[in-house]
Design a protein around this motif. Structure first.
Motif, mmCIF file in Angstrom:
data_model
loop_
_atom_site.group_PDB
_atom_site.id
_atom_site.type_symbol
_atom_site.label_atom_id
_atom_site.label_comp_id
_atom_site.label_asym_id
_atom_site.label_seq_id
_atom_site.Cartn_x
_atom_site.Cartn_y
_atom_site.Cartn_z
ATOM 1 N N UNK A 87 0.829 -1.211 0.000
ATOM 2 C CA UNK A 87 0.000 0.000 0.000
ATOM 3 C C UNK A 87 0.863 1.260 0.000
ATOM 4 N N UNK A 88 1.969 1.252 0.733
ATOM 5 C CA UNK A 88 2.856 2.411 0.736
ATOM 6 C C UNK A 88 3.411 2.656 -0.664
ATOM 7 N N UNK A 89 3.808 1.583 -1.353
ATOM 8 C CA UNK A 89 4.335 1.734 -2.716
ATOM 9 C C UNK A 89 3.247 2.239 -3.669
ATOM 10 N N UNK A 90 2.033 1.763 -3.507
ATOM 11 C CA UNK A 90 0.923 2.235 -4.350
ATOM 12 C C UNK A 90 0.669 3.715 -4.095
ATOM 13 N N UNK A 91 0.606 4.125 -2.825
ATOM 14 C CA UNK A 91 0.357 5.534 -2.495
ATOM 15 C C UNK A 91 1.469 6.424 -3.041
ATOM 16 N N UNK A 124 3.393 5.740 -5.644
ATOM 17 C CA UNK A 124 3.280 5.742 -7.107
ATOM 18 C C UNK A 124 2.163 6.674 -7.571
ATOM 19 N N UNK A 125 1.095 6.753 -6.785
ATOM 20 C CA UNK A 125 -0.029 7.631 -7.133
ATOM 21 C C UNK A 125 0.166 9.052 -6.591
ATOM 22 N N UNK A 126 1.294 9.280 -5.951
ATOM 23 C CA UNK A 126 1.622 10.576 -5.347
ATOM 24 C C UNK A 126 0.612 10.981 -4.277
ATOM 25 N N UNK A 127 0.035 9.995 -3.616
ATOM 26 C CA UNK A 127 -0.881 10.276 -2.509
ATOM 27 C C UNK A 127 -0.061 10.656 -1.280
ATOM 28 N N UNK A 128 1.039 10.005 -1.104
ATOM 29 C CA UNK A 128 1.941 10.309 0.006
ATOM 30 C C UNK A 128 3.278 10.693 -0.603
#
Length: 168
Positions: free
Chosen positions: A61-65, A67-71
């Motif tokens: 989930x951290x990698x997804x966030x 990648x999506x520039x959420x975090x």
């Protein structure tokens, strides 16, 4: 302030250990209430499996966030500015109440003065827009002056936001 790698590791390990313990305790308490009786070994094994799944989920989930520039991670400069603003508040005592005493723009002028004169450590002349007495002008080098100037600009922005909330 940025957490050291060692403290990040300690925090992660404590978090994992606490999560594992809560899982074991919750299963020992709730499963019998549901009529499910398992051995301590099975309880520990299941808690371990769920802990590994939780760690993997968090990693993915951290990698997804990211990648999506959420975090978005903060740059070292941004971290230094935030740390400086907290230092101003916590060490110097320049709280929101303290800052509210200044007329609009004073903190911004101080911040701009540090930014414009960043790196001029001679301090032979007081900047034109410097709002305070000579004794408060303390240049310390390009990066440090940029950090302090930006933190002062943040203080001005926070002051503006606080006044807007109060309807001033």
């Amino acid at each position: 302030m940025k957490q050291s790698k060692f403290m990040s590791l300690v925090e992660s390990l404590v978090n994992i250990a606490v999560g594992f313990g809560i899982s074991v305790a919750a299963q020992a308490f709730f499963l019998p209430l549901l009529g499910v009786h398992i051995s301590l070994h099975a309880n520990l094994s299941f808690a371990l499996i769920m802990t590994v799944i939780s760690i993997a989920r968090q990693f993915v989930m951290r990698r997804i966030f990211e990648a999506l520039h959420i975090r978005r991670p903060l740059s070292p400069f941004m971290q230094a500015v935030i740390a400086e603003r907290f230092r101003q508040i916590e060490v110097e005592g320049w709280s929101a109440d303290h800052d509210a005493k200044y007329p609009a723009g004073v903190l911004a002028k101080a911040g701009a003065s540090y930014a414009i004169h960043a790196g001029d450590t001679k301090g032979e002349h007081l900047p034109v827009y410097w709002p305070w007495d000579w004794e408060w002008w303390k240049p310390q080098g390009f990066r440090r002056d940029m950090v302090r100037g930006t933190a002062l600009m943040i203080a001005e922005g926070e002051k503006f936001d606080n006044e807007r909330k109060r309807g001033k």
